[in-house]
Design a protein around this motif. Structure first.
Motif, PDB file in Angstrom:
ATOM      1  N   PHE A 263       0.746  -1.191  -0.456  1.00  0.00           N
ATOM      2  CA  PHE A 263      -0.028   0.135  -0.249  1.00  0.00           C
ATOM      3  C   PHE A 263       0.518   1.783  -0.046  1.00  0.00           C
ATOM      4  N   ALA A 264       1.815   1.375   0.850  1.00  0.00           N
ATOM      5  CA  ALA A 264       2.645   2.687   1.351  1.00  0.00           C
ATOM      6  C   ALA A 264       3.901   3.221  -0.553  1.00  0.00           C
ATOM      7  N   ARG A 265       3.918   1.493  -1.189  1.00  0.00           N
ATOM      8  CA  ARG A 265       4.576   1.693  -2.140  1.00  0.00           C
ATOM      9  C   ARG A 265       3.938   1.663  -3.816  1.00  0.00           C
ATOM     10  N   THR A 266       2.521   1.881  -3.093  1.00  0.00           N
ATOM     11  CA  THR A 266       1.546   1.842  -4.430  1.00  0.00           C
ATOM     12  C   THR A 266       2.056   3.368  -3.862  1.00  0.00           C
ATOM     13  N   LYS A 267       1.063   4.004  -2.899  1.00  0.00           N
ATOM     14  CA  LYS A 267       0.474   5.367  -2.459  1.00  0.00           C
ATOM     15  C   LYS A 267       1.845   6.007  -3.022  1.00  0.00           C
ATOM     16  N   LYS A 268       3.016   6.001  -3.127  1.00  0.00           N
ATOM     17  CA  LYS A 268       4.256   6.900  -3.324  1.00  0.00           C
ATOM     18  C   LYS A 268       4.226   6.768  -5.192  1.00  0.00           C
ATOM     19  N   SER A 269       4.115   5.718  -5.410  1.00  0.00           N
ATOM     20  CA  SER A 269       3.833   5.603  -7.142  1.00  0.00           C
ATOM     21  C   SER A 269       2.348   7.062  -7.699  1.00  0.00           C
ATOM     22  N   ILE A 270       1.531   6.966  -6.856  1.00  0.00           N
ATOM     23  CA  ILE A 270       0.118   7.522  -7.208  1.00  0.00           C
ATOM     24  C   ILE A 270       1.193   8.897  -7.516  1.00  0.00           C
ATOM     25  N   GLU A 271       1.404   9.331  -5.983  1.00  0.00           N
ATOM     26  CA  GLU A 271       1.677  10.569  -5.919  1.00  0.00           C
ATOM     27  C   GLU A 271       3.017  11.005  -6.520  1.00  0.00           C
ATOM     28  N   HIS A 272       3.655  10.203  -7.548  1.00  0.00           N
ATOM     29  CA  HIS A 272       5.098  10.518  -7.745  1.00  0.00           C
ATOM     30  C   HIS A 272       4.417  10.614  -9.187  1.00  0.00           C
ATOM     31  N   MET A 273       3.381  10.345  -9.712  1.00  0.00           N
ATOM     32  CA  MET A 273       3.370  10.435 -10.813  1.00  0.00           C
ATOM     33  C   MET A 273       1.461  11.857 -11.375  1.00  0.00           C
ATOM     34  N   THR A 274       1.111  11.665  -9.847  1.00  0.00           N
ATOM     35  CA  THR A 274       0.234  13.071  -9.608  1.00  0.00           C
ATOM     36  C   THR A 274       1.421  14.311  -9.567  1.00  0.00           C
ATOM     37  N   GLN A 275       2.616  14.436  -9.583  1.00  0.00           N
ATOM     38  CA  GLN A 275       3.250  15.528 -10.165  1.00  0.00           C
ATOM     39  C   GLN A 275       2.230  16.584 -11.549  1.00  0.00           C
ATOM     40  N   PHE A 276       2.816  15.117 -12.011  1.00  0.00           N
ATOM     41  CA  PHE A 276       2.337  15.929 -13.694  1.00  0.00           C
ATOM     42  C   PHE A 276       1.149  15.512 -13.832  1.00  0.00           C
ATOM     43  N   ILE A 277       0.690  15.131 -13.555  1.00  0.00           N
ATOM     44  CA  ILE A 277      -1.152  14.760 -13.429  1.00  0.00           C
ATOM     45  C   ILE A 277      -1.837  14.614 -12.409  1.00  0.00           C
ATOM     46  N   PRO A 278      -2.266  16.115 -11.934  1.00  0.00           N
ATOM     47  CA  PRO A 278      -2.882  16.175 -11.076  1.00  0.00           C
ATOM     48  C   PRO A 278      -4.021  15.364 -10.814  1.00  0.00           C
ATOM     49  N   LYS A 279      -4.995  15.082 -11.112  1.00  0.00           N
ATOM     50  CA  LYS A 279      -5.855  14.628 -11.300  1.00  0.00           C
ATOM     51  C   LYS A 279      -5.984  12.800 -11.182  1.00  0.00           C
ATOM     52  N   PHE A 280      -4.854  12.495 -11.442  1.00  0.00           N
ATOM     53  CA  PHE A 280      -4.456  11.299 -10.915  1.00  0.00           C
ATOM     54  C   PHE A 280      -4.531  10.894  -9.753  1.00  0.00           C
ATOM     55  N   CYS A 281      -4.641  11.986  -8.720  1.00  0.00           N
ATOM     56  CA  CYS A 281      -4.374  11.895  -7.150  1.00  0.00           C
ATOM     57  C   CYS A 281      -5.505  11.248  -7.089  1.00  0.00           C
ATOM     58  N   SER A 282      -6.399  10.764  -7.378  1.00  0.00           N
ATOM     59  CA  SER A 282      -8.014   9.883  -6.991  1.00  0.00           C
ATOM     60  C   SER A 282      -8.148   8.367  -7.330  1.00  0.00           C
ATOM     61  N   ALA A 283      -6.591   8.210  -8.048  1.00  0.00           N
ATOM     62  CA  ALA A 283      -6.978   6.456  -8.042  1.00  0.00           C
ATOM     63  C   ALA A 283      -6.408   5.903  -7.143  1.00  0.00           C
ATOM     64  N   GLN A 284      -6.555   4.404  -6.850  1.00  0.00           N
ATOM     65  CA  GLN A 284      -6.513   3.532  -5.793  1.00  0.00           C
ATOM     66  C   GLN A 284      -5.578   2.348  -6.044  1.00  0.00           C
ATOM     67  N   MET A 285      -5.449   1.886  -5.063  1.00  0.00           N
ATOM     68  CA  MET A 285      -4.189   0.466  -5.664  1.00  0.00           C
ATOM     69  C   MET A 285      -5.174  -0.118  -6.545  1.00  0.00           C
ATOM     70  N   GLY A 286      -4.909  -0.968  -7.030  1.00  0.00           N
ATOM     71  CA  GLY A 286      -5.674  -2.022  -7.902  1.00  0.00           C
ATOM     72  C   GLY A 286      -5.512  -3.505  -7.887  1.00  0.00           C
ATOM     73  N   GLY A 287      -4.660  -3.538  -7.125  1.00  0.00           N
ATOM     74  CA  GLY A 287      -4.134  -5.421  -7.174  1.00  0.00           C
ATOM     75  C   GLY A 287      -3.074  -5.302  -6.573  1.00  0.00           C
ATOM     76  N   ASN A 288      -1.702  -6.414  -6.618  1.00  0.00           N
ATOM     77  CA  ASN A 288      -0.762  -6.766  -6.308  1.00  0.00           C
ATOM     78  C   ASN A 288       0.369  -6.500  -7.108  1.00  0.00           C
ATOM     79  N   PRO A 289       1.735  -6.024  -6.552  1.00  0.00           N
ATOM     80  CA  PRO A 289       2.060  -5.841  -7.415  1.00  0.00           C
ATOM     81  C   PRO A 289       3.121  -6.902  -8.386  1.00  0.00           C
ATOM     82  N   LEU A 290       3.462  -5.789  -9.780  1.00  0.00           N
ATOM     83  CA  LEU A 290       4.123  -6.889  -9.852  1.00  0.00           C
ATOM     84  C   LEU A 290       5.777  -6.900 -10.323  1.00  0.00           C
ATOM     85  N   PHE A 291       6.039  -8.024  -9.597  1.00  0.00           N
ATOM     86  CA  PHE A 291       8.044  -7.513  -9.147  1.00  0.00           C
ATOM     87  C   PHE A 291       8.627  -9.054  -9.771  1.00  0.00           C
TER      88      PHE A 291
END
Length: 483
Positions: free
Chosen positions: A358-386
């Motif tokens: 959850f913590a790393r997914t949240k940080k990935s959303i915040e990282h993208m939100t710098q450039f696409i502000p509306k993406f802040c409403s995105a939520q974790m959608g599943g397990n990470p691919l790793f």
């Protein structure tokens, strides 16, 4: 129980053993078996191609501005061949490349290499018209000024993107123009579905009577006799497998087989992760969006990869998101296998802690939100691919790699990107011809994948949906986009 596919090949065919059923091992097995060569593919997991996240074709290496021009040209050619073989695995949508305002470079710095790639693509089409799999060469990339994007932002979202401008409309409507430099670049860099690629290899190998697949099977010991290798496995039905030629395609564990054979080899292994998000407010068909940055810093590259129905895969090339502290390791003097810390092995073999995901997914959303502000409403959608990625040698920027050989009928597939797997297969075929193990001429070894190409999009997608569900990922990641 392990899966055992019955063999019925020509008796004079050499028997090729392949250890590792990732994209490299599976592609090599398909390539050889389609030519009537007897193959046994050994995979410790329950199905094929279940390794690091595959999401790009890498048609020109445009995600990696730090790699050499030659690597970019190699990746372009390899990607074209890959798309011709795995034709049901591509998500046909372009990629938008942007540079952030704080970046030291300018967008114009990328254009000379894009011109070279475009010219190479045109030349490949002139050599063989079937190479035109990325659209017309004159549309390989396009530049978009700020004024052009402002105009596009006022247009309605099309139901289905029909041209380059259509793909740019959702970007124009959502991108914070103050955060990036202009022009933006739209390039024909497609997505690659890991699940549909896996489904293709599973369905095709099942149809090929020259290919035996042993899943849930691990090589315990390997010994060399005068004219063959003997592979001892944990498979009660096939405890000993004798082969004429051995291919090590064990991915990040390639060094374990080298150690077993007492062979020295320098390589690196890097653990990485990507995160699945669901953006409920997503509107329109999105291209992929790449915002370049300095790897490993808080300003590392931000990467938004679209799938069906508002699902996106995110990379952030920072140590809080995709990269990990101590996640890149090298071989030692005593072993050809780089040793990842146990915490990474636990992630690969078992599961992540929910809090960490959850913590790393949240940080990935915040990282993208710098450039696409509306993406802040995105939520974790599943397990990470790793997974862990091997890099032969000592250059962490290496992206185009294929296969290395030893004199004793042994090859290592050491690919970094999925598009390099087919080159590895072709080089192994050439080596088998050179050694006199197979008798084929140039016309025989063209890209002949009659069984693989007989698969339909519907059956590949059906199998891919099943695999996504079995692997506990949203089935939307397996669906075909832009249909």
């Amino acid at each position: 129980m392990p899966d055992n596919h019955q063999l019925n090949s020509q008796p004079e065919s050499p028997h090729i053993g392949i250890i590792g059923g990732g994209i490299a091992g599976s592609t090599i097995a398909l390539r050889l078996a389609e030519l009537g060569i007897k193959v046994t593919l050994i995979e410790k997991g329950s199905s094929l191609v279940n390794g690091p996240p595959i999401c790009h074709l890498h048609a020109g290496g445009n995600l990696y501005r730090e790699i050499s021009e030659q690597q970019c040209l190699t990746l372009l050619r390899q990607s074209i061949d890959t798309l011709k073989v795995y034709k049901h695995s591509a998500n046909i949508r372009p990629t938008v490349i942007a540079l952030p305002q704080h970046d030291k470079s300018q967008p114009e710095d990328l254009i000379p290499r894009l011109n070279i790639l475009q010219a190479e693509y045109q030349q490949l089409i002139e050599q063989d018209s079937s190479n035109q799999v990325l659209g017309p060469s004159d549309n390989y990339f396009r530049l978009y000024s700020k004024s052009k994007l402002i105009k596009l932002a006022k247009k309605a979202l099309p139901l289905k993107a029909q041209n380059s401008d259509d793909w740019m409309i959702p970007v124009a409507k959502n991108l914070d123009f103050d955060t990036v430099k202009f022009p933006l670049i739209l390039v024909q860099e497609y997505g690659l579905s890991a699940f549909r690629l896996a489904a293709t290899t599973i369905l095709a190998t099942d149809k090929l009577n020259t290919c035996q697949v042993l899943t849930n099977t691990k090589a315990i010991n390997i010994t060399k006799t005068k004219n063959s290798w003997k592979i001892k496995t944990n498979n009660m039905n096939s405890p000993i497998i004798a082969v004429d030629y051995l291919v090590n395609a064990c991915g990040f564990k390639t060094g374990e087989i080298d150690d077993m054979l007492m062979l020295k080899r320098h390589r690196m292994v890097e653990f990485k992760a990507a995160y699945i998000t669901h953006w409920h407010e997503c509107k329109g068909q999105w291209p992929e969006v790449i915002v370049h940055g300095e790897r490993g810093t808080p300003q590392g590259m931000a990467q938004l990869t679209p799938y069906a129905n508002g699902y996106f895969q995110l990379h952030g090339m920072t140590q809080d998101i995709t990269l990990f502290k101590d996640g890149l390791v090298s071989t030692s003097e005593t072993s050809a296998q780089p040793q990842l810390e146990q915490k990474f092995i636990n992630k690969i073999d078992n599961a992540w802690q929910a809090q960490n995901v959850f913590a790393r997914t949240k940080k990935s959303i915040e990282h993208m939100t710098q450039f696409i502000p509306k993406f802040c409403s995105a939520q974790m959608g599943g397990n990470p691919l790793f997974g862990a990625q091997q890099i032969p040698g000592n250059d962490p920027d290496l992206r185009a790699a294929d296969v290395t050989f030893n004199d004793n009928n042994y090859a290592r597939a050491e690919i970094v990107k999925a598009s390099s797997a087919l080159d590895s297969a072709n080089l192994i075929i050439n080596k088998l011809i050179e050694k006199g193990l197979i008798q084929l001429n140039k016309s025989d070894i063209k890209l002949q994948f009659s069984v693989t190409h007989s698969l339909t999009q519907a059956e590949v997608t059906k199998k891919a949906l099943s695999l996504a569900k079995q692997r506990n990922y949203p089935t939307d990641l397996a669906k075909v986009t832009n249909t």
